[in-house]
Design a protein around this motif. Structure first.
Motif, PDB file in Angstrom:
ATOM      1  N   PHE A 105     -10.757  45.008  16.859  1.00 48.05           N
ATOM      2  CA  PHE A 105     -10.634  43.592  17.159  1.00 48.05           C
ATOM      3  C   PHE A 105     -10.002  43.396  18.535  1.00 48.05           C
ATOM      4  O   PHE A 105     -10.468  42.602  19.332  1.00 48.05           O
ATOM      5  N   TRP A 106      -8.941  44.150  18.822  1.00 48.58           N
ATOM      6  CA  TRP A 106      -8.257  44.003  20.106  1.00 48.58           C
ATOM      7  C   TRP A 106      -9.190  44.377  21.251  1.00 48.58           C
ATOM      8  O   TRP A 106      -9.248  43.675  22.253  1.00 48.58           O
ATOM      9  N   LEU A 107      -9.967  45.443  21.094  1.00 49.68           N
ATOM     10  CA  LEU A 107     -10.894  45.834  22.150  1.00 49.68           C
ATOM     11  C   LEU A 107     -11.965  44.772  22.346  1.00 49.68           C
ATOM     12  O   LEU A 107     -12.328  44.448  23.466  1.00 49.68           O
ATOM     13  N   ALA A 108     -12.471  44.206  21.266  1.00 53.64           N
ATOM     14  CA  ALA A 108     -13.482  43.158  21.382  1.00 53.64           C
ATOM     15  C   ALA A 108     -12.893  41.923  22.061  1.00 53.64           C
ATOM     16  O   ALA A 108     -13.552  41.282  22.883  1.00 53.64           O
ATOM     17  N   ALA A 109     -11.662  41.590  21.744  1.00 56.46           N
ATOM     18  CA  ALA A 109     -11.005  40.447  22.372  1.00 56.46           C
ATOM     19  C   ALA A 109     -10.814  40.693  23.865  1.00 56.46           C
ATOM     20  O   ALA A 109     -10.839  39.759  24.670  1.00 56.46           O
ATOM     21  N   THR A 110     -10.636  41.940  24.247  1.00 54.79           N
ATOM     22  CA  THR A 110     -10.469  42.294  25.644  1.00 54.79           C
ATOM     23  C   THR A 110     -11.701  41.910  26.452  1.00 54.79           C
ATOM     24  O   THR A 110     -11.597  41.353  27.532  1.00 54.79           O
ATOM     25  N   VAL A 111     -12.869  42.195  25.925  1.00 59.12           N
ATOM     26  CA  VAL A 111     -14.102  41.854  26.632  1.00 59.12           C
ATOM     27  C   VAL A 111     -14.190  40.353  26.841  1.00 59.12           C
ATOM     28  O   VAL A 111     -14.541  39.883  27.918  1.00 59.12           O
ATOM     29  N   ALA A 112     -13.851  39.584  25.838  1.00 60.07           N
ATOM     30  CA  ALA A 112     -13.883  38.133  25.960  1.00 60.07           C
ATOM     31  C   ALA A 112     -12.907  37.670  27.033  1.00 60.07           C
ATOM     32  O   ALA A 112     -13.227  36.797  27.834  1.00 60.07           O
ATOM     33  N   ALA A 113     -11.737  38.261  27.076  1.00 57.79           N
ATOM     34  CA  ALA A 113     -10.734  37.873  28.062  1.00 57.79           C
ATOM     35  C   ALA A 113     -11.181  38.223  29.476  1.00 57.79           C
ATOM     36  O   ALA A 113     -10.911  37.482  30.420  1.00 57.79           O
ATOM     37  N   VAL A 114     -11.870  39.319  29.635  1.00 53.67           N
ATOM     38  CA  VAL A 114     -12.321  39.752  30.950  1.00 53.67           C
ATOM     39  C   VAL A 114     -13.321  38.766  31.539  1.00 53.67           C
ATOM     40  O   VAL A 114     -13.347  38.526  32.731  1.00 53.67           O
ATOM     41  N   THR A 115     -14.139  38.172  30.707  1.00 53.80           N
ATOM     42  CA  THR A 115     -15.177  37.285  31.199  1.00 53.80           C
ATOM     43  C   THR A 115     -14.674  35.881  31.508  1.00 53.80           C
ATOM     44  O   THR A 115     -15.362  35.124  32.165  1.00 53.80           O
ATOM     45  N   VAL A 116     -13.463  35.546  31.069  1.00 48.80           N
ATOM     46  CA  VAL A 116     -12.911  34.218  31.318  1.00 48.80           C
ATOM     47  C   VAL A 116     -11.804  34.351  32.355  1.00 48.80           C
ATOM     48  O   VAL A 116     -10.659  34.591  32.023  1.00 48.80           O
ATOM     49  N   VAL A 117     -12.166  34.235  33.618  1.00 46.27           N
ATOM     50  CA  VAL A 117     -11.210  34.416  34.703  1.00 46.27           C
ATOM     51  C   VAL A 117     -11.179  33.152  35.548  1.00 46.27           C
ATOM     52  O   VAL A 117     -12.202  32.684  36.013  1.00 46.27           O
ATOM     53  N   SER A 118     -10.004  32.620  35.727  1.00 47.91           N
ATOM     54  CA  SER A 118      -9.832  31.431  36.551  1.00 47.91           C
ATOM     55  C   SER A 118      -9.527  31.854  37.986  1.00 47.91           C
ATOM     56  O   SER A 118      -8.489  32.442  38.239  1.00 47.91           O
ATOM     57  N   PRO A 119     -10.412  31.577  38.948  1.00 51.48           N
ATOM     58  CA  PRO A 119     -10.190  32.000  40.321  1.00 51.48           C
ATOM     59  C   PRO A 119      -8.898  31.463  40.914  1.00 51.48           C
ATOM     60  O   PRO A 119      -8.305  32.093  41.769  1.00 51.48           O
ATOM     61  N   ALA A 120      -8.441  30.309  40.460  1.00 54.94           N
ATOM     62  CA  ALA A 120      -7.216  29.732  41.005  1.00 54.94           C
ATOM     63  C   ALA A 120      -5.994  30.581  40.669  1.00 54.94           C
ATOM     64  O   ALA A 120      -4.984  30.496  41.333  1.00 54.94           O
ATOM     65  N   MET A 121      -6.090  31.381  39.628  1.00 55.08           N
ATOM     66  CA  MET A 121      -4.948  32.164  39.203  1.00 55.08           C
ATOM     67  C   MET A 121      -5.123  33.658  39.502  1.00 55.08           C
ATOM     68  O   MET A 121      -4.336  34.472  39.079  1.00 55.08           O
ATOM     69  N   ALA A 122      -6.169  34.005  40.223  1.00 54.71           N
ATOM     70  CA  ALA A 122      -6.420  35.411  40.539  1.00 54.71           C
ATOM     71  C   ALA A 122      -5.752  35.769  41.859  1.00 54.71           C
ATOM     72  O   ALA A 122      -5.642  34.946  42.760  1.00 54.71           O
ATOM     73  N   ARG A 123      -5.314  37.004  41.953  1.00 58.79           N
ATOM     74  CA  ARG A 123      -4.724  37.508  43.193  1.00 58.79           C
ATOM     75  C   ARG A 123      -5.405  38.816  43.542  1.00 58.79           C
ATOM     76  O   ARG A 123      -5.439  39.734  42.728  1.00 58.79           O
ATOM     77  N   ASP A 124      -5.922  38.891  44.744  1.00 58.01           N
ATOM     78  CA  ASP A 124      -6.663  40.053  45.214  1.00 58.01           C
ATOM     79  C   ASP A 124      -5.702  41.058  45.844  1.00 58.01           C
ATOM     80  O   ASP A 124      -4.921  40.702  46.723  1.00 58.01           O
ATOM     81  N   PHE A 125      -5.774  42.297  45.388  1.00 59.11           N
ATOM     82  CA  PHE A 125      -4.968  43.365  45.967  1.00 59.11           C
ATOM     83  C   PHE A 125      -5.805  44.278  46.851  1.00 59.11           C
ATOM     84  O   PHE A 125      -5.377  45.354  47.218  1.00 59.11           O
ATOM     85  N   GLY A 126      -7.011  43.835  47.176  1.00 56.66           N
ATOM     86  CA  GLY A 126      -7.858  44.551  48.114  1.00 56.66           C
ATOM     87  C   GLY A 126      -8.558  45.751  47.504  1.00 56.66           C
ATOM     88  O   GLY A 126      -8.658  45.902  46.285  1.00 56.66           O
ATOM     89  N   ASN A 127      -9.038  46.607  48.391  1.00 55.71           N
ATOM     90  CA  ASN A 127      -9.752  47.806  48.003  1.00 55.71           C
ATOM     91  C   ASN A 127      -8.890  49.004  48.354  1.00 55.71           C
ATOM     92  O   ASN A 127      -8.391  49.105  49.469  1.00 55.71           O
ATOM     93  N   ALA A 128      -8.716  49.890  47.396  1.00 61.96           N
ATOM     94  CA  ALA A 128      -7.943  51.112  47.625  1.00 61.96           C
ATOM     95  C   ALA A 128      -8.713  52.275  47.014  1.00 61.96           C
ATOM     96  O   ALA A 128      -9.059  52.243  45.840  1.00 61.96           O
TER      97      ALA A 128
END
Length: 188
Positions: free
Chosen positions: A3-26
């Motif tokens: 259940f937790w793994l399935a919930a993870t996929v759902a959470a990954v697809t719901v991303v609010s750009p206003a609250m995202a922070r980019d740490f670049g490419n490493a």
């Protein structure tokens, strides 16, 4: 755990750009943080992604969630795979000489299908950082073999993301605590 793994996929697809922070490419990996919503504690995560050229353009994604900080969720997906969403698969992961035999959950977004498994963060991240290859097999069949060149730099950036995210969450919790004595709707 399923259940937790399935919930993870759902959470990954719901991303609010206003609250995202980019740490670049490493090291070839894109690193970003999804901060928790101010009203929903521990809903944030750090993510790391690399896309590989080849048949189906395999992606390797790692996530660490504030809601379950002891685990790293790993998703390997591809355009060509016929994996069924939410089905369990017995797979093996080979990472720098370490072997993990575990169940994976089938994932699917609008264009890719993949496998998702969880690993202990304290064990997995250091091993990932020093490994040169990440191989996934299903019995005698190689699902994919992915280069981890640059993974040391990627894990360093991922850990900076994690430190930032925990600090942001602590600040938001202090703010929630500041007003916790006042009901959201005192008329209910």
């Amino acid at each position: 755990m399923k259940f937790w793994l399935a919930a993870t996929v759902a959470a990954v697809t719901v991303v609010s750009p206003a609250m995202a922070r980019d740490f670049g490419n490493a090291g070839g990996f894109d690193i970003s943080a999804q901060e928790s919503d101010a009203e929903k504690p521990n809903s944030g995560f750090c993510g790391m992604l690399e896309e590989y050229e080849g048949s189906g353009d395999t992606r390797l994604l790692l996530f660490r969630y504030l809601s379950n900080p002891e685990m790293i969720v790993v998703i390997v997906d591809n355009y060509n795979w016929s994996i069924k969403k939410d089905e369990e698969y017995e797979v093996e992961y080979l990472l720098g000489g370490s072997y993990y035999d575990r169940k994976a959950i089938g994932t699917e977004d609008s264009i890719r299908k993949g496998l998702m498994s969880a690993f202990p963060a304290s064990e997995f991240l250091p091993l990932f950082a020093k490994s040169s290859n990440f191989k996934v097999t299903k019995g005698a069949v190689t699902v994919d073999s992915l280069s981890l060149k640059g993974s040391g730099a990627a894990v360093e950036a991922f850990n900076r993301c994690w430190t930032y995210l925990r600090g942001d969450e602590a600040a938001k919790q202090r703010e929630r605590d500041r007003f916790s004595h006042i009901p959201k709707d005192p008329f209910k």
